[in-house]
Design an enzyme around this catalytic site. Sequence first.
Site, PDB file in Angstrom:
ATOM      1  N   ARG A  32     -27.327 -48.351  -2.035  1.00  0.00           N
ATOM      2  CA  ARG A  32     -26.164 -48.791  -1.268  1.00  0.00           C
ATOM      3  C   ARG A  32     -24.897 -48.642  -2.095  1.00  0.00           C
ATOM      4  O   ARG A  32     -23.879 -48.120  -1.626  1.00  0.00           O
ATOM      5  CB  ARG A  32     -26.333 -50.247  -0.829  1.00  0.00           C
ATOM      6  N   GLY A  54     -14.710 -58.693   2.369  1.00  0.00           N
ATOM      7  CA  GLY A  54     -16.064 -59.140   2.067  1.00  0.00           C
ATOM      8  C   GLY A  54     -16.421 -58.706   0.665  1.00  0.00           C
ATOM      9  O   GLY A  54     -17.475 -58.134   0.407  1.00  0.00           O
ATOM     10  N   GLU A 120     -17.883 -53.251   4.344  1.00  0.00           N
ATOM     11  CA  GLU A 120     -19.268 -52.957   4.698  1.00  0.00           C
ATOM     12  C   GLU A 120     -20.042 -54.269   4.744  1.00  0.00           C
ATOM     13  O   GLU A 120     -20.582 -54.731   3.744  1.00  0.00           O
ATOM     14  CB  GLU A 120     -19.898 -51.981   3.709  1.00  0.00           C
ATOM     15  N   GLU A 129     -23.265 -60.100  11.084  1.00  0.00           N
ATOM     16  CA  GLU A 129     -21.994 -60.143  10.363  1.00  0.00           C
ATOM     17  C   GLU A 129     -20.867 -59.506  11.177  1.00  0.00           C
ATOM     18  O   GLU A 129     -21.095 -58.604  11.983  1.00  0.00           O
ATOM     19  CB  GLU A 129     -22.123 -59.439   9.011  1.00  0.00           C
TER      20      GLU A 129
END
Length: 287
Positions: A32, A54, A120, A129
């Site tokens: 990721r 975030g 993301e 989310e």
Amino acid sequence: MPDRTVEPSTGAEHEKAFTNYDIQACLFDTQRVRYLRDAIFATVEPGHVVVDAGSGTGLLGLFAAQAGAARVYCLETNPDFIPVIRENARRNGLDDRIVAVHGDATCHPLPEPVDVVISEVISAGFFYEPQLQITNHLRTFLKPGGTMIPQAMQNHLQLISAQEDLYGLKLNFDTRFTELEGDRPLTDSVPYLGARFAERTEPVVSVNVRLTAEETGSANAVKIAYRIDFADGISGEKPTDFLLNPQIIFLGEPVDVVRGDEFEVSLDYLAGSNPIEAKIAINRVLG
């Protein structure tokens, strides 16, 4: 035909926040991080102003500063991580360009326009989310020609026969993002919900999808898989430790599927809500 009885939530789902555990899981998901780091270094240019929404530990904001950003607003709703962001910036000699901000990225105003928005907080189907609520808000601060990271996402839907038994128990009520050996696809996988994050996407999802059965069996769940375009030439669809995992949502009642049959599946839910709250209805298309 089966219909989930729980209506989509209309609550303030954006108040949910990643726990410390979730943030650590993101930090150490190396694939990721590689996707996002590559996208940041391919996008951020010297002098850019960036917001990392975030932000968690501030990792992606630190990458943006390393790529040459003049100023990076690390926007984080969990107050525990504001001192972490500041200290990580100081220890890496980037504290002159990192601004840690405690705020809700779905509504917090930025002090200036930005060249790049990094956000993301994504899961299959945009559940859990508030990715869409965040990008819908922060895109309004983009300078003309500005860029979002990731750029886009595409969700796909199919009917499956999902494994129900685990550890000697029947676990077929709650949703899961882990695929099991007994899961078997029964229909084709069809795109149903896409978003380009530089454009507004309605967070109230109400869609109808036409699926064709490729195998005969009993469909007891829908599977939502997805693909992310992080930047030009940088995309991913294979699950990593934390990202790109599918969402498997059990149906209220199973549906008998015969190869060649067609079905119309309707989904209604609010992006950011729990998938167990989604309203799902399945109707056989009569020839």
